[in-house]
Design an enzyme around this catalytic site. Structure first.
Site, mmCIF file in Angstrom:
data_model
loop_
_atom_site.group_PDB
_atom_site.id
_atom_site.type_symbol
_atom_site.label_atom_id
_atom_site.label_comp_id
_atom_site.label_asym_id
_atom_site.label_seq_id
_atom_site.Cartn_x
_atom_site.Cartn_y
_atom_site.Cartn_z
ATOM 1 N N ARG A 1 0.832 -1.194 0.000
ATOM 2 C CA ARG A 1 0.000 0.000 0.000
ATOM 3 C C ARG A 1 0.870 1.248 0.000
ATOM 4 O O ARG A 1 2.009 1.235 0.459
ATOM 5 C CB ARG A 1 -0.932 0.005 1.223
ATOM 6 C CG ARG A 1 -1.951 -1.137 1.199
ATOM 7 C CD ARG A 1 -2.937 -0.941 0.048
ATOM 8 N NE ARG A 1 -3.819 -2.086 -0.149
ATOM 9 C CZ ARG A 1 -3.761 -2.919 -1.197
ATOM 10 N NH1 ARG A 1 -2.838 -2.771 -2.122
ATOM 11 N NH2 ARG A 1 -4.627 -3.893 -1.325
ATOM 12 N N CYS A 2 0.294 2.323 -0.524
ATOM 13 C CA CYS A 2 0.957 3.616 -0.628
ATOM 14 C C CYS A 2 1.629 3.965 0.700
ATOM 15 O O CYS A 2 1.009 3.806 1.747
ATOM 16 C CB CYS A 2 -0.082 4.669 -1.001
ATOM 17 S SG CYS A 2 0.588 6.298 -1.296
ATOM 18 N N PRO A 3 2.880 4.376 0.670
ATOM 19 C CA PRO A 3 3.714 4.752 -0.474
ATOM 20 C C PRO A 3 4.665 3.652 -0.941
ATOM 21 O O PRO A 3 5.539 3.899 -1.772
ATOM 22 C CB PRO A 3 4.509 5.928 0.076
ATOM 23 C CG PRO A 3 4.773 5.530 1.508
ATOM 24 C CD PRO A 3 3.507 4.809 1.939
ATOM 25 N N GLU A 4 4.529 2.433 -0.410
ATOM 26 C CA GLU A 4 5.496 1.372 -0.714
ATOM 27 C C GLU A 4 5.685 1.073 -2.200
ATOM 28 O O GLU A 4 6.835 0.942 -2.644
ATOM 29 C CB GLU A 4 5.138 0.094 0.033
ATOM 30 C CG GLU A 4 5.365 0.187 1.527
ATOM 31 C CD GLU A 4 4.946 -1.075 2.236
ATOM 32 O OE1 GLU A 4 5.842 -1.770 2.740
ATOM 33 O OE2 GLU A 4 3.731 -1.357 2.259
ATOM 34 N N ASP B 1 -2.821 -1.836 -5.448
ATOM 35 C CA ASP B 1 -3.212 -0.664 -4.664
ATOM 36 C C ASP B 1 -3.841 0.367 -5.607
ATOM 37 O O ASP B 1 -3.185 0.815 -6.554
ATOM 38 C CB ASP B 1 -1.982 -0.071 -3.977
ATOM 39 C CG ASP B 1 -2.294 1.160 -3.139
ATOM 40 O OD1 ASP B 1 -3.483 1.534 -3.029
ATOM 41 O OD2 ASP B 1 -1.351 1.745 -2.587
#
Length: 82
Positions: free
Chosen positions: A18-21, A45
């Protein structure tokens, strides 16, 4: 019809992240690529539908193709030269 996503130079599996990964992983992967190489990004995502194109614009890479109608989403990026 040619599958634009076939035969990328590198593939990044960001499924489940999930953001920001996802964008952080894209940035790290692209850093180790040569200008002109392609990267297939696979993600689920919904934020990547905005973040990946924005990353490409900001970092001057080319988004060659994107498939975002259903998950998993697929993006094909070409590293820009610098």
């Amino acid at each position: 019809m040619t599958d634009l996503f076939a035969n990328p130079d590198k593939t990044l599996d960001a499924l489940g992240l999930r953001c920001p990964e996802p964008v952080m992983m894209v940035r790290k992967t692209v850093r180790h690529m040569v200008a002109g190489e392609t990267l297939l990004i696979i993600a689920d995502d919904p934020a990547t539908t905005r973040d990946i194109p924005g990353f490409c614009r900001f970092m001057e890479h080319t988004l060659l193709a994107q498939e975002i109608e259903q998950t998993p989403y697929r993006y094909l990026l070409r590293k820009g030269g610098a």
